[in-house]
Design a protein around this motif. Structure first.
Motif: not given
Ligand code: C5P
Length: 247
Positions: A85, A165-166, A168-170, A172-173, A191
């Motif tokens: 991260w 972006a994928l 990052w989203e993974a 972050d969530k 996800l």
């Protein structure tokens, strides 16, 4: 852009300096891994994540061993997931694909990187892995409590690659949910996104124990020394030192 988590303390190896800074054939393990990644033309930049205490030392080391294309050296976190991260924060926003590769797998090849990147370019996420050959049992207090069905089980390696972006989203969530996984694909799977699998390499071992490090050192020295030519001529089945089990 490749994010290389090298923020662990290497406790399983014992000794003082984390294993990613130990030398093989005179070159620190971290530098060997980064050079191997940089040999892949598709890798435009490297983001290196190291323990905070080794930040300055790592920067000097990368200069001294002339590691090309280093975009940033950043401090890691408590777990590998935290370190990745932190590395992601330093990846330029316009980056299409992020490759994540453990610093302690120096025998990654440009071909393997290309294979993983091309699968991720198609579907958004890709890992490399090898099918399990041994029987796997669950053991508690020295007694077998179960046997897993080996069919469909794979040993997962890095590199793994994702659309930026994928990934990052993974991450972050997962942080918001307090979820943890031992690899990045595990967070993407949460996800519900598909993750493609391409063949890994037997030699792409995660160097973990002192025996792993001895094997790797023999391998690097055999390649670099006068015997290098002989070993190469002998081919894959030739006089390579015995390989430890995959981690
Ligand atoms: O913990 P494990 O052996 O799976 O480590 C795989 C990689 O993750 C290693 O390169 C290690 O340095 C890195 N790591 C990290 N930050 C941590 C723990 C491990 O970057 N806190």
């Amino acid at each position: 852009v490749a994010v290389v988590p090298a923020g662990g303390q290497g406790r399983r190896l014992g000794g003082g300096l984390p294993k990613q800074f130990r030398r093989l054939g005179g070159v620190p393990l971290l530098a060997l891994t980064l050079r191997a990644l940089a040999r892949c033309p598709a890798v435009e930049g490297l983001v290196v994540v190291v323990p905070r205490a080794q930040l300055a030392m790592a920067g000097r080391l990368l200069e001294r061993f002339a590691v090309p294309r280093v975009l940033a050296v950043v401090a890691g976190g408590a777990e590998r997931q935290d370190s990745v991260w932190q590395g992601l924060q330093a990846v330029p926003a316009e980056t299409e694909l992020v490759l994540v590769h453990d610093a302690v797998r120096p025998f990654v090849t440009a071909r393997l990187v290309a294979r993983v990147l091309s699968a991720a370019a198609g579907g958004g996420a890709a890992i490399c892995a090898l099918p399990v050959r041994d029987t796997i049992k669950r053991v508690r207090d020295g007694l077998v409590v179960g046997t897993l069905d080996r069919e469909g089980l794979w040993l997962v390696q890095t590199p793994q690659a994702f659309r930026r972006a994928l990934l990052w989203e993974a991450h972050d969530k997962a942080r918001r949910d307090g979820a943890a996984a031992t690899d990045d694909a595990g967070l993407v799977e949460r996800l519900g996104a598909p993750v493609a699998v391409v063949p890994g390499l037997e030699d792409n071992v995660k160097l973990t124990t002192p025996a792993d490090l001895r094997w790797a050192r023999r391998r690097v020295e055999a390649r670099a020394g006068a015997g290098g030519r002989v070993a190469r001529a002998a081919g894959a089945g030739g006089r390579q030192p015995g390989r430890p089990r995959l981690k």
